[in-house]
Motif scaffolding. Sequence first.
Motif, PDB file in Angstrom:
ATOM      1  N   LEU B 856     -18.819 -22.491   1.613  1.00 46.88           N
ATOM      2  CA  LEU B 856     -19.244 -22.386   0.213  1.00 46.88           C
ATOM      3  C   LEU B 856     -20.706 -21.970   0.201  1.00 46.88           C
ATOM      4  O   LEU B 856     -21.517 -22.508   0.968  1.00 46.88           O
ATOM      5  N   LEU B 857     -21.016 -21.018  -0.672  1.00 43.96           N
ATOM      6  CA  LEU B 857     -22.420 -20.650  -0.878  1.00 43.96           C
ATOM      7  C   LEU B 857     -22.762 -20.932  -2.331  1.00 43.96           C
ATOM      8  O   LEU B 857     -22.233 -20.266  -3.234  1.00 43.96           O
ATOM      9  N   PRO B 858     -23.614 -21.903  -2.585  1.00 43.18           N
ATOM     10  CA  PRO B 858     -24.025 -22.147  -3.973  1.00 43.18           C
ATOM     11  C   PRO B 858     -24.724 -20.900  -4.527  1.00 43.18           C
ATOM     12  O   PRO B 858     -25.454 -20.206  -3.794  1.00 43.18           O
ATOM     13  N   ALA B 859     -24.492 -20.615  -5.823  1.00 39.37           N
ATOM     14  CA  ALA B 859     -25.122 -19.445  -6.444  1.00 39.37           C
ATOM     15  C   ALA B 859     -26.645 -19.563  -6.349  1.00 39.37           C
ATOM     16  O   ALA B 859     -27.338 -18.567  -6.126  1.00 39.37           O
ATOM     17  N   LEU B 871     -14.271 -29.782  -6.303  1.00 34.56           N
ATOM     18  CA  LEU B 871     -14.322 -28.393  -6.751  1.00 34.56           C
ATOM     19  C   LEU B 871     -13.275 -28.176  -7.834  1.00 34.56           C
ATOM     20  O   LEU B 871     -12.144 -28.684  -7.716  1.00 34.56           O
ATOM     21  N   VAL B 872     -13.654 -27.436  -8.872  1.00 32.80           N
ATOM     22  CA  VAL B 872     -12.715 -27.120  -9.954  1.00 32.80           C
ATOM     23  C   VAL B 872     -12.736 -25.626 -10.219  1.00 32.80           C
ATOM     24  O   VAL B 872     -13.630 -24.890  -9.771  1.00 32.80           O
ATOM     25  N   GLU B 873     -11.742 -25.228 -11.004  1.00 38.04           N
ATOM     26  CA  GLU B 873     -11.468 -23.802 -11.186  1.00 38.04           C
ATOM     27  C   GLU B 873     -12.462 -23.133 -12.147  1.00 38.04           C
ATOM     28  O   GLU B 873     -12.880 -22.014 -11.925  1.00 38.04           O
ATOM     29  N   SER B 874     -12.804 -23.848 -13.232  1.00 35.81           N
ATOM     30  CA  SER B 874     -13.562 -23.152 -14.282  1.00 35.81           C
ATOM     31  C   SER B 874     -14.838 -23.897 -14.617  1.00 35.81           C
ATOM     32  O   SER B 874     -14.990 -25.083 -14.303  1.00 35.81           O
ATOM     33  N   SER B 875     -15.747 -23.189 -15.290  1.00 34.03           N
ATOM     34  CA  SER B 875     -17.063 -23.745 -15.582  1.00 34.03           C
ATOM     35  C   SER B 875     -17.002 -24.750 -16.732  1.00 34.03           C
ATOM     36  O   SER B 875     -17.925 -25.515 -16.924  1.00 34.03           O
ATOM     37  N   THR B 876     -15.923 -24.711 -17.503  1.00 33.81           N
ATOM     38  CA  THR B 876     -15.789 -25.722 -18.547  1.00 33.81           C
ATOM     39  C   THR B 876     -14.665 -26.666 -18.150  1.00 33.81           C
ATOM     40  O   THR B 876     -13.574 -26.240 -17.765  1.00 33.81           O
ATOM     41  N   GLU B 915     -13.965 -15.826  -4.277  1.00 30.19           N
ATOM     42  CA  GLU B 915     -13.811 -16.381  -5.632  1.00 30.19           C
ATOM     43  C   GLU B 915     -14.989 -17.274  -5.985  1.00 30.19           C
ATOM     44  O   GLU B 915     -15.635 -17.859  -5.125  1.00 30.19           O
ATOM     45  N   ARG B 916     -15.223 -17.400  -7.279  1.00 32.08           N
ATOM     46  CA  ARG B 916     -16.230 -18.339  -7.756  1.00 32.08           C
ATOM     47  C   ARG B 916     -15.534 -19.626  -8.209  1.00 32.08           C
ATOM     48  O   ARG B 916     -14.576 -19.609  -8.958  1.00 32.08           O
ATOM     49  N   LEU B 917     -16.008 -20.749  -7.681  1.00 32.77           N
ATOM     50  CA  LEU B 917     -15.512 -22.056  -8.116  1.00 32.77           C
ATOM     51  C   LEU B 917     -16.708 -22.870  -8.613  1.00 32.77           C
ATOM     52  O   LEU B 917     -17.856 -22.437  -8.500  1.00 32.77           O
ATOM     53  N   TYR B 918     -16.407 -24.067  -9.110  1.00 34.48           N
ATOM     54  CA  TYR B 918     -17.476 -24.870  -9.729  1.00 34.48           C
ATOM     55  C   TYR B 918     -17.428 -26.296  -9.210  1.00 34.48           C
ATOM     56  O   TYR B 918     -16.365 -26.831  -8.894  1.00 34.48           O
ATOM     57  N   VAL B 919     -18.616 -26.856  -9.137  1.00 33.00           N
ATOM     58  CA  VAL B 919     -18.741 -28.243  -8.679  1.00 33.00           C
ATOM     59  C   VAL B 919     -19.310 -29.062  -9.827  1.00 33.00           C
ATOM     60  O   VAL B 919     -20.495 -28.935 -10.159  1.00 33.00           O
ATOM     61  N   PRO B 920     -18.480 -29.877 -10.490  1.00 30.88           N
ATOM     62  CA  PRO B 920     -19.008 -30.686 -11.597  1.00 30.88           C
ATOM     63  C   PRO B 920     -19.802 -31.872 -11.054  1.00 30.88           C
ATOM     64  O   PRO B 920     -19.298 -32.650 -10.266  1.00 30.88           O
ATOM     65  N   LEU B 921     -21.038 -31.954 -11.457  1.00 29.37           N
ATOM     66  CA  LEU B 921     -21.906 -33.013 -10.933  1.00 29.37           C
ATOM     67  C   LEU B 921     -22.537 -33.819 -12.065  1.00 29.37           C
ATOM     68  O   LEU B 921     -23.584 -34.407 -11.916  1.00 29.37           O
ATOM     69  N   PRO B 927     -22.066 -23.424  -9.946  1.00 28.15           N
ATOM     70  CA  PRO B 927     -21.218 -22.349  -9.420  1.00 28.15           C
ATOM     71  C   PRO B 927     -21.424 -22.127  -7.922  1.00 28.15           C
ATOM     72  O   PRO B 927     -22.552 -22.181  -7.428  1.00 28.15           O
ATOM     73  N   VAL B 928     -20.314 -21.893  -7.202  1.00 25.29           N
ATOM     74  CA  VAL B 928     -20.369 -21.618  -5.770  1.00 25.29           C
ATOM     75  C   VAL B 928     -19.409 -20.480  -5.462  1.00 25.29           C
ATOM     76  O   VAL B 928     -18.455 -20.246  -6.207  1.00 25.29           O
TER      77      VAL B 928
END
Lengths: 190, 945
Positions: B856-859, B871-876, B915-921, B927-928
């Motif tokens: 994973l590379l964080p944006a 990790l989740v699929e979408s930013s919302t 692909e871009r995935l998201y890490v809710p924190l 975004p990663v």
Amino acid sequence: MAERLSPLARFEPVSTDDLRIAEIPFLTQVNLRVDPKSRAAADIGLALGAPLPTEPNTYASADSDVFWLGPDEWLIVGAGARADLEPRLRAAATGAVEAGRVHVGITDVSAQRTALVVGGPKARDLLAHGCALDLHPRTFGPGRCAQTMLARAQVLLAAREGGEFRVFVRSSFAGYLAAWLLDAAVEYLP
Amino acid sequence: MTSHHRRHRRPGFGGEPLRFRFDGQDYEGLRGDTLASALLANGVRTVATSAALGRPRGIYASWTEEPNAIVQIEHPFPEPMLQATTVELYDGLVATGLTGRGRLSDRPDPARHDAVHAHCDVLVVGAGPAGLAAARAAAGSGARVILADDRPIAGGSLPDTAETVDGVPGAAWASAVAADLAGRPDVRVLSRTSVFGYYDDNYLVAVERRGEWGGQGRARERVWRIRAGRVVLATGAHERPIAFADNDRPGVMLAGAARAYANRYGVLPGRRAVVFTAGDSAYAAARDLASAGVEIAAIVDVRQAPGARWDGAEILSGHVVTGVGGDGAVSSVSVSDGREIQADLLLVSGGWNPVVHLFGQAGGELRYDEGIGSFVPRSARQALEVAGAARGVFSLSGCLEDGAAAGARAAEAAGFRAPPRHPAPRASDDGASDNGASDNGASDNGAPDADEPVAFWLVPSGDYRSHFVDLQRDVTVADVVRATGAGLRSVEHVKRYTTAGTAHDQGKLSGVLTSAIVAHAIGADIAQLGTTTFRAPYMPVSFATLAGRDRGALHDPVRVTSLHDWHVAHGALFENVGQWKRPWYYPRPGEDMEAAVLRECRAVRQSVGAMDASTLGKIDVQGPDAAEFLDRLYTNMMSTLKVGAIRYGVMCRADGMVFDDGTVIRLADDRFLVTTTTGNAAAVLDWMEEWLQTEWPSLRVYCTSVTEHWATVALAGPGSRDVLAGLAPGPAVDAASFPFMTWRDAEVAGIAARVCRISFSGELAYEINVNAWDGLALWEALHATGAVTPYGTETMHVLRAEKGYPIVGQDTDGTVTPADLGMDWVVSKKKAGFIGKRSFARSDTARPDRRHLVGLLPADPDFLLPEGAHLVESSTLPEPPVPTLGHVTSSYRSAALGRTFALALVSGGRERVGERLYVPLGGEPVPVTVTHHVLYDPEGARRDG
């Protein structure tokens, strides 16, 4: 080249009328695995000067101490640096192994454990703080040994003449065990 | 302060005055006092307040059965919830009475506590007449005997009752016997030692109270873990209370306790007493108290025709006490004949309960004995004897005989021949009837022998709200009746509903009484109801005592390598890996962890670093079938390995999930050295032995652990070849002569070594193994070259993560297959069988949405993901439950990549690269971008230097 170093090189031996605790460093130790009924076992016994002990939790002393660890496992401890111990055992077993149907495991484990002597009139009381076995001479006299726990470290414990014990401990646990012994000894030291 | 209740005529008491303070008042007691006896001597009657109802409470008993007088020790060290009746008085003691709950100290306990293992042929619990007789008989056989007793002096009830044995005072006889026993070589006499637990196989645990505070490193309390061939329980009896109105008031006291205060401590617990009894033993108490100076106003005996008589007081037979008067403590006693008798003391005796707690803990079964109105041992499950009052033998002479017989039986059962019996000691109650019937209350604990009492527990009334059953828990007969009214029938249920018997005293006085009240309330037979279950501990034991010396640095062993002292001297910080201390990183002055690790990483990638890798597990595998054995254990082929070569291997469990990984070195045709992860060294050896011993006994293989025989140093980086060549002039070290994944025996810095060309960093690297005695010499020689930077586990983790090398246990969790890790290549397609093979044919292990190891590379290249983040699929985020795609397993800052990166297990991860995935924190999801798990030198060009 720097000096070799034993696990308890910095341990200050204890020596009072009641208690002696000291490291016996750099003992040559070989782990032996072989079928006790095999010719290889007999040949190794001849080379050692005494048959491999087969009574559980006993040891035999010839030119080395031979500790029973399991039905097909012994720890052979030579005095001091006896670099030839492992090759000598291997040579003793060769004839039988080459004849087939018997195999051996002969492994130099000299630095795997270090040894401590715990002696003096209070030795048994001291060990009783951390060893659940009955160390009374009626049940654990000279010639007896056991793999057991001393405090929270695995040890091979052996009773010797004069109420003295020898404790073999894994090198990584030696510092812990020595610290534990000194702490337990507080009430027996002046 | 002089005492108006005390009188001093106590044989054996030194008389040394001791100052103490209770509830803010200064008092004086004598050495040998308990806090309770000293308080009574000073006229203190109200000691505590009841927990639920706030009622004043006094001293009710004289030893561990005390339900009321609970105190907090304030000085010298705060201790909560102690019984005033068991606290031995010492100079400077400061205590306060409690209301149900104490207070733990807010500072560490300065006292030392320890533990001892002990073994014996015969353990005797209790040094009353029966226990002493038993120990003497057993010791005479040559058996190894331990006699444990919880009081400061031997004799059990003898000092309480002032009876005589062989013409001498019982207490003196007891100390002489105890001293004689203590002088024998294989007998150990432990006083102040309470046996509190009786477990299977005659394993008993006791706590010894060894003295006051501050004794020169001496343990204040000691736990004894005793393994006994045979046990004699001579635990005596507790006097039984009677439930009547206001039976909890200060001034209400068990008759035997009052007798003990007079005889043992020389203290008078009151001036004018009424005795309320259902049996004869209270008459002996009354007589002793009268001769000590207490006026006995009357004896109220529930029996129509008491067996005992005494002309020292009026006897109201066939009557009961209906209540007590007074504002707080007792000032008068109401009797069923309508009289109100002035008195400040009401002595109660409802009979005696054998102390069967340890017997019960041992799994013994009880039976109800009509004659004594209580429960006695019926059948034992363990190798034990019960003697004396503990089995309902209440006369002194009976206890002496019963004890001697039990001791002899125990010794014989343990394999010793008991000598011919001594003539039994002559007890003062032998042929006691010549005193008329007035003095037959003699006994262990003062319990009666002749003319047993009727069972009498409850004074009938229309209002049971102040008939107390459990004084500490404020449980009344009304509460018990409410429980049975709610439909409860079992004494276990009633106990939990009412809390009767759950206090510090564990129902020593209230247990049988509660059973009796339940039986009364539901019209059942107490014999059928039985008692509640007896559980350890018999009496309160502090956690500090149980912890003993297993605290601080000795709490858990610390395992160190032969290089440990060097690491410490060079400022390493350590990481705990199991019990091992491994150097984590070596900060230089002014460096934080991030700076130190980036520097160590650069050193390995750009020049050369050295790491202590000694903790890796190492197993020597020997025998003609060793290669076949390893083929079955590892997923990949080992038998094709050539002598002198090394192969990486993965082991799976039968479920096909990764269990461990490491290298396999072929030392000879029939000999290999296997390395394991640090944490799995023992587990892998066990695993090997399990298969060899249970499934494949025909394989001719022996396995031996050599983990600690070797010191292992990883030498890594493009400069490692030059460093090695400088120290090991023997072997050619060029890439062709000493290729990757081979090993050589060599002398390094003059030390015999086995050098392996393997790499866990992707760089040119060697692992140098020497006898652990020589480890420090090797390490110092490497550093003496001036070229080598020591690095720790954190740098090792970063370097291997950059290469996508997983760490078993960090990037795997027991649900991960080799294929999930992108290591299909490590699973042999040719081998007939290996552990886990069949599981790879399951459809589940081929699911496309299995979690794969990816990068994973964080944006934001400076953002460090927390390990464990999902990790989740979408930013919302949708409404919960939010479907997770996986989690971050490793996350670091990389010097080589100039940015942060992470490894993660992601559902269908290999198909998501790019692909871009998201890490809710918590805030905005981070975004990663998903990448291949190998982020650095994917071609592997660097490993040859």
